[in-house]
Design a protein around this motif. Structure first.
Motif, PDB file in Angstrom:
ATOM      1  N   PHE A  41       0.939  -1.127  -0.175  1.00 44.18           N
ATOM      2  CA  PHE A  41      -0.055   0.138  -0.163  1.00 44.18           C
ATOM      3  C   PHE A  41       0.886   1.252   0.038  1.00 44.18           C
ATOM      4  O   PHE A  41       0.394   2.358  -0.499  1.00 44.18           O
ATOM      5  CB  PHE A  41      -0.919   0.100   1.116  1.00 44.18           C
ATOM      6  N   GLU A  42       1.928   1.172   0.719  1.00 38.10           N
ATOM      7  CA  GLU A  42       2.830   2.398   0.915  1.00 38.10           C
ATOM      8  C   GLU A  42       3.330   2.578  -0.418  1.00 38.10           C
ATOM      9  O   GLU A  42       3.410   3.771  -0.998  1.00 38.10           O
ATOM     10  CB  GLU A  42       3.927   2.131   1.755  1.00 38.10           C
ATOM     11  N   ALA A  43       3.855   1.540  -1.325  1.00 44.38           N
ATOM     12  CA  ALA A  43       4.599   1.653  -2.677  1.00 44.38           C
ATOM     13  C   ALA A  43       3.180   2.456  -3.575  1.00 44.38           C
ATOM     14  O   ALA A  43       3.733   3.072  -4.353  1.00 44.38           O
ATOM     15  CB  ALA A  43       4.922   0.612  -3.024  1.00 44.38           C
ATOM     16  N   LEU A  44       1.962   1.719  -3.516  1.00 46.26           N
ATOM     17  CA  LEU A  44       1.002   2.424  -4.335  1.00 46.26           C
ATOM     18  C   LEU A  44       0.840   4.010  -3.864  1.00 46.26           C
ATOM     19  O   LEU A  44       0.806   4.596  -4.908  1.00 46.26           O
ATOM     20  CB  LEU A  44      -0.285   1.856  -3.964  1.00 46.26           C
ATOM     21  N   GLU A  45       0.748   4.365  -2.789  1.00 46.37           N
ATOM     22  CA  GLU A  45       0.484   5.670  -2.232  1.00 46.37           C
ATOM     23  C   GLU A  45       1.741   6.434  -2.751  1.00 46.37           C
ATOM     24  O   GLU A  45       1.605   7.661  -3.177  1.00 46.37           O
ATOM     25  CB  GLU A  45       0.324   5.857  -0.938  1.00 46.37           C
ATOM     26  N   GLN A  46       2.855   5.946  -2.936  1.00 43.49           N
ATOM     27  CA  GLN A  46       4.080   6.821  -3.458  1.00 43.49           C
ATOM     28  C   GLN A  46       4.179   7.034  -4.745  1.00 43.49           C
ATOM     29  O   GLN A  46       5.117   7.598  -5.379  1.00 43.49           O
ATOM     30  CB  GLN A  46       5.561   6.332  -2.617  1.00 43.49           C
ATOM     31  N   GLY A  47       3.493   5.999  -5.516  1.00 44.95           N
ATOM     32  CA  GLY A  47       3.463   5.988  -7.088  1.00 44.95           C
ATOM     33  C   GLY A  47       4.363   5.248  -7.626  1.00 44.95           C
ATOM     34  O   GLY A  47       4.769   5.161  -8.902  1.00 44.95           O
ATOM     35  N   ARG A  48       5.143   4.260  -6.598  1.00 44.64           N
ATOM     36  CA  ARG A  48       6.310   3.423  -7.101  1.00 44.64           C
ATOM     37  C   ARG A  48       5.569   2.316  -7.854  1.00 44.64           C
ATOM     38  O   ARG A  48       6.353   1.742  -9.053  1.00 44.64           O
ATOM     39  CB  ARG A  48       7.113   2.926  -6.087  1.00 44.64           C
ATOM     40  N   ILE A  49       4.320   1.948  -7.648  1.00 46.00           N
ATOM     41  CA  ILE A  49       3.905   0.865  -8.443  1.00 46.00           C
ATOM     42  C   ILE A  49       2.454   1.216  -8.697  1.00 46.00           C
ATOM     43  O   ILE A  49       1.983   2.003  -7.960  1.00 46.00           O
ATOM     44  CB  ILE A  49       3.735  -0.425  -7.795  1.00 46.00           C
ATOM     45  N   ARG A  50       1.546   0.657  -9.569  1.00 48.38           N
ATOM     46  CA  ARG A  50       0.078   0.690  -9.734  1.00 48.38           C
ATOM     47  C   ARG A  50      -0.582  -0.433  -9.469  1.00 48.38           C
ATOM     48  O   ARG A  50      -0.060  -1.598  -9.399  1.00 48.38           O
ATOM     49  CB  ARG A  50       0.061   1.261 -11.111  1.00 48.38           C
ATOM     50  N   LEU A  51      -1.878  -0.637  -9.379  1.00 42.54           N
ATOM     51  CA  LEU A  51      -2.721  -1.652  -9.085  1.00 42.54           C
ATOM     52  C   LEU A  51      -2.661  -2.747 -10.316  1.00 42.54           C
ATOM     53  O   LEU A  51      -2.639  -3.837 -10.155  1.00 42.54           O
ATOM     54  CB  LEU A  51      -4.062  -1.474  -8.707  1.00 42.54           C
ATOM     55  N   ASP A  52      -2.527  -2.025 -11.567  1.00 35.49           N
ATOM     56  CA  ASP A  52      -2.072  -3.018 -12.641  1.00 35.49           C
ATOM     57  C   ASP A  52      -0.597  -3.290 -13.034  1.00 35.49           C
ATOM     58  O   ASP A  52      -0.403  -3.888 -14.058  1.00 35.49           O
ATOM     59  CB  ASP A  52      -2.849  -2.135 -13.832  1.00 35.49           C
ATOM     60  N   THR A  53       0.398  -2.866 -12.175  1.00 32.65           N
ATOM     61  CA  THR A  53       1.625  -3.229 -12.555  1.00 32.65           C
ATOM     62  C   THR A  53       1.826  -4.865 -12.538  1.00 32.65           C
ATOM     63  O   THR A  53       1.458  -5.388 -11.485  1.00 32.65           O
ATOM     64  CB  THR A  53       2.581  -2.537 -11.491  1.00 32.65           C
ATOM     65  N   PRO A  54       2.460  -5.336 -13.425  1.00 33.53           N
ATOM     66  CA  PRO A  54       2.684  -6.723 -13.306  1.00 33.53           C
ATOM     67  C   PRO A  54       3.589  -7.343 -12.189  1.00 33.53           C
ATOM     68  O   PRO A  54       4.597  -6.568 -11.978  1.00 33.53           O
ATOM     69  CB  PRO A  54       3.395  -7.075 -14.896  1.00 33.53           C
ATOM     70  N   VAL A  55       3.199  -8.262 -11.473  1.00 29.96           N
ATOM     71  CA  VAL A  55       4.127  -8.672 -10.491  1.00 29.96           C
ATOM     72  C   VAL A  55       4.745 -10.149 -11.150  1.00 29.96           C
ATOM     73  O   VAL A  55       4.023 -11.200 -11.207  1.00 29.96           O
ATOM     74  CB  VAL A  55       3.333  -9.044  -9.425  1.00 29.96           C
ATOM     75  N   PRO A  56       6.089 -10.065 -11.481  1.00 28.36           N
ATOM     76  CA  PRO A  56       6.822 -11.542 -11.936  1.00 28.36           C
ATOM     77  C   PRO A  56       6.910 -12.456 -11.071  1.00 28.36           C
ATOM     78  O   PRO A  56       7.091 -12.205  -9.695  1.00 28.36           O
ATOM     79  CB  PRO A  56       7.885 -10.980 -12.417  1.00 28.36           C
ATOM     80  N   PHE A  57       6.847 -13.790 -11.276  1.00 26.53           N
ATOM     81  CA  PHE A  57       6.879 -15.114 -10.367  1.00 26.53           C
ATOM     82  C   PHE A  57       8.138 -15.510 -10.450  1.00 26.53           C
ATOM     83  O   PHE A  57       8.423 -16.246 -11.756  1.00 26.53           O
ATOM     84  CB  PHE A  57       5.736 -15.967 -10.522  1.00 26.53           C
ATOM     85  N   SER A  58       9.195 -15.612  -9.772  1.00 27.83           N
ATOM     86  CA  SER A  58      10.277 -16.329  -9.858  1.00 27.83           C
ATOM     87  C   SER A  58      10.077 -17.766  -9.523  1.00 27.83           C
ATOM     88  O   SER A  58       9.194 -18.088  -9.085  1.00 27.83           O
ATOM     89  CB  SER A  58      11.611 -15.718  -8.975  1.00 27.83           C
ATOM     90  N   ALA A  59      11.281 -18.590  -9.623  1.00 29.34           N
ATOM     91  CA  ALA A  59      11.020 -20.009  -9.450  1.00 29.34           C
ATOM     92  C   ALA A  59      10.982 -20.230  -7.887  1.00 29.34           C
ATOM     93  O   ALA A  59      10.038 -20.951  -7.386  1.00 29.34           O
ATOM     94  CB  ALA A  59      12.287 -20.691  -9.993  1.00 29.34           C
ATOM     95  N   HIS A  60      11.785 -19.223  -7.266  1.00 25.14           N
ATOM     96  CA  HIS A  60      11.418 -19.276  -5.559  1.00 25.14           C
ATOM     97  C   HIS A  60       9.842 -19.015  -5.274  1.00 25.14           C
ATOM     98  O   HIS A  60       9.141 -19.743  -4.240  1.00 25.14           O
ATOM     99  CB  HIS A  60      12.259 -18.163  -5.074  1.00 25.14           C
ATOM    100  N   ALA A  61       9.546 -17.922  -5.828  1.00 21.79           N
ATOM    101  CA  ALA A  61       7.968 -17.377  -5.588  1.00 21.79           C
ATOM    102  C   ALA A  61       7.216 -18.699  -5.863  1.00 21.79           C
ATOM    103  O   ALA A  61       6.052 -19.051  -5.023  1.00 21.79           O
ATOM    104  CB  ALA A  61       7.627 -16.142  -5.992  1.00 21.79           C
ATOM    105  N   SER A  62       7.285 -19.340  -7.116  1.00 17.73           N
ATOM    106  CA  SER A  62       6.274 -20.266  -7.431  1.00 17.73           C
ATOM    107  C   SER A  62       6.460 -21.469  -6.823  1.00 17.73           C
ATOM    108  O   SER A  62       5.328 -22.265  -6.791  1.00 17.73           O
ATOM    109  CB  SER A  62       6.672 -20.537  -9.107  1.00 17.73           C
ATOM    110  N   ALA A  63       7.483 -21.671  -6.035  1.00 14.34           N
ATOM    111  CA  ALA A  63       7.584 -23.040  -5.387  1.00 14.34           C
ATOM    112  C   ALA A  63       7.171 -22.960  -3.821  1.00 14.34           C
ATOM    113  O   ALA A  63       7.443 -23.852  -3.082  1.00 14.34           O
ATOM    114  CB  ALA A  63       9.231 -23.366  -5.339  1.00 14.34           C
ATOM    115  N   GLN A  64       6.799 -21.679  -3.327  1.00 14.55           N
ATOM    116  CA  GLN A  64       6.198 -21.614  -2.035  1.00 14.55           C
ATOM    117  C   GLN A  64       5.183 -22.721  -1.898  1.00 14.55           C
ATOM    118  O   GLN A  64       4.189 -22.986  -2.555  1.00 14.55           O
ATOM    119  CB  GLN A  64       5.729 -20.163  -1.859  1.00 14.55           C
ATOM    120  N   ALA A  65       4.975 -23.299  -0.465  1.00 11.44           N
ATOM    121  CA  ALA A  65       4.261 -24.126  -0.098  1.00 11.44           C
ATOM    122  C   ALA A  65       2.846 -23.483   0.091  1.00 11.44           C
ATOM    123  O   ALA A  65       2.460 -22.105   0.201  1.00 11.44           O
ATOM    124  CB  ALA A  65       4.606 -24.622   1.247  1.00 11.44           C
ATOM    125  N   PRO A  66       1.881 -24.231  -0.170  1.00  7.65           N
ATOM    126  CA  PRO A  66       0.446 -23.920  -0.019  1.00  7.65           C
ATOM    127  C   PRO A  66       0.064 -23.269   1.318  1.00  7.65           C
ATOM    128  O   PRO A  66       0.792 -23.868   2.229  1.00  7.65           O
ATOM    129  CB  PRO A  66      -0.237 -25.205  -0.181  1.00  7.65           C
TER     130      PRO A  66
END
Length: 523
Positions: free
Chosen positions: A91-116
């Protein structure tokens, strides 16, 4: 005729009596079920309070007064309550304008492999920031939390965890330490019920424009309908969030915000024995302590009124992995300029997890000028601190450092470590695009207003700042300084041409009054 009439009368009376009897029978059955539910809830709540792992607190969100406390300062595992801080940083990054709600968030192999639990996005795929937020508040998706953390941490979840911890301490959460973005088991990741209550209030107070996401009941993710784990939202009057959490080591955790009839409380239950017991205890706390909360105390803006989210939110389908790589390349260019507060470690905007790990050797301590508190609530001691000047950090390669091992009973498939990624900062010679933009810029005192991923965006940021700075920037010279960070080229947006420190500081003060973060330094 009279006899017949009497027969009819007795018949009607009999039918009426029968209907009346059925009505009272049904009423008694309903009351019996209701009493049984209340008794079960009461038993569950009593059992939960006697649970040796239990900790709880209820805070009057308008005054900061603690209405109830049991083991509130004992260290506990946060589990998925960790995602509250991940969302705070988002939320802080959104408020500061660093990202937007439609900014793509990439998934690394590490992120994708997280447990359910997880969204199940494959490595190389992307989601939007908004889908990530919804995935955290409903499903408590571990993969989405890690992906957001890596994006906001410059490609490193470990670095993001350091930023989370620093933010927690700045908010007064002095007993909280984060080691990952999702709350999967790590014995070094600890918090307290009191700290979580503080964070719950800060989320409402600092980001009312985004807080409505916490009341989301369900959202569409591609062809899936994902429903919220928070069973109190929609079933207990006034509950509008915030977050659930569970691991075997932590038990069942819950933070709830309640607003009813001008009263507002935040309750925390940690270490619960089961979902029903935890929920029953929270219902019991709400029923017991909401009537004792103040309807007058504190600022009216202390707990801002957030627009509730709709019962069902429909989001675009996730991006297929084949398109993700191309979209990920546009993230830095698509983002608005990054404020100086976001550049306190000169972090890159994106990047893969590095192969080598490094330990901090020596660091020049940065200092920050804390923003004025938005309320008198003593529970939120220093809300929304904003770094205003940052010095260079020097790193030296060390042997690899590993994090404390989680308890075997709760070890996840993937576990982050607590080491620090190497960050290098060096000057580069950019191709000139404007007369005022040079590699080094004017000498003397300068005022920096932000960091951008491109020279053009840096100059646009300077032009916007000049229009708000008034006379203090009338003779200032805007320029952009290029430097390399983590393989990316970034641009510091600065004003030069100040005769001395006093002029630079006065210009920075004028910018701050206009809502622009900045810092002054000798070039």
């Amino acid at each position: 005729m009279q006899a017949k009439s009497g027969i009819v009368s007795r018949s009607v009376s009999s039918v009426s009596s029968s209907r009346s009897g059925n009505f009272f029978a049904r009423l008694l059955a309903i009351l019996s079920v209701a009493v049984t539910i209340v008794m079960v809830d009461s038993v569950n709540a009593d059992a939960e309070a006697a649970n040796p792992k239990y900790a709880g607190i209820v805070v009057d969100a308008k005054t900061g007064n603690v209405l109830y406390s049991e083991n509130a300062d004992r260290l506990q595992y946060p589990a998925s309550l960790t995602k509250m801080m991940t969302l705070y940083m988002t939320f802080e990054a959104l408020e500061q304008g660093r990202i937007r709600l439609d900014t793509p968030v990439p998934f690394s192999a590490h992120a994708s492999a997280q447990a359910p639990t997880k969204l199940g996005v494959r490595a190389g795929g992307t989601i939007t920031v908004e889908q990530g937020i919804l995935g955290l508040v409903t499903l408590s998706a571990n993969d989405a939390a890690t992906a957001l953390g890596e994006m906001l941490g410059g490609g490193s979840e470990d670095r993001f965890a350091q930023l989370m911890t620093a933010k927690a301490h700045a908010l007064g959460m002095t007993r909280t330490t984060y080691r990952n973005a999702n709350g999967l088991p790590n014995t070094a990741q600890m918090t307290t019920a009191r700290d979580q209550a503080r964070l719950g209030i800060a989320l409402r107070q600092h980001f009312p424009q985004y807080y409505g996401y916490f009341s989301t009941r369900a959202f569409k993710f591609g062809s899936r309908t994902i429903r919220s784990h928070n069973r109190l939202v929609g079933s207990v009057r006034g509950v509008d969030g915030i977050k659930t959490g569970y691991t075997r080591a932590a038990g069942f955790n819950l933070v709830s915000s309640v607003q009813v009839d001008g009263k507002s409380i935040v309750g925390v239950v940690m270490g619960g024995a089961s979902t029903p017991a935890r929920d029953a205890q929270m219902r019991n706390l709400i029923a017991s302590y909401l009537p004792k909360a103040s309807s007058r105390g504190g600022s009216s803006a202390l707990i801002a009124q957030a627009t509730p989210a709709p019962a069902m939110i429909v989001t675009p389908a996730p991006v297929p992995p084949k398109k993700a790589q191309q979209m990920a390349k546009t993230i830095a260019a698509a983002q608005p300029p990054v404020s100086a507060a976001a550049a306190d470690l000169s972090l890159p905007h994106k990047g893969p997890l590095p192969d080598a790990r490094y330990q901090v050797a020596e660091t020049e301590v940065a200092y920050a000028e804390t923003a004025a508190p938005k309320s008198d609530n003593p529970l939120v001691a220093q809300p929304m601190p904003a770094p205003t000047k940052v010095k260079t950090m020097t790193f030296k390669q060390q042997a690899a450092v590993t994090a404390p091992k989680p308890t075997p009973a709760s070890m996840p498939t993937e576990q982050g470590d607590t080491s620090v990624d190497n960050v290098t900062t060096a000057s580069t010679t950019p191709s000139p695009t404007r007369a005022a933009s040079t590699s080094n810029g004017p000498t003397g005192w300068v005022v920096q207003v932000g960091v951008s991923p491109s020279r053009q965006m840096a100059m646009d940021l300077l032009e916007s700042a000049r229009s708000k700075g008034g006379k203090a920037l009338a003779s200032a010279k805007p320029f952009a300084v290029a430097y390399a960070a983590g393989g990316d080229q970034l641009y510091r947006a600065r004003f030069g041409g100040f005769d001395d420190q006093r002029d630079a500081v006065n210009a920075c003060k004028a910018l701050k009054k206009a809502g622009i973060k900045c810092w002054a330094a000798a070039q």
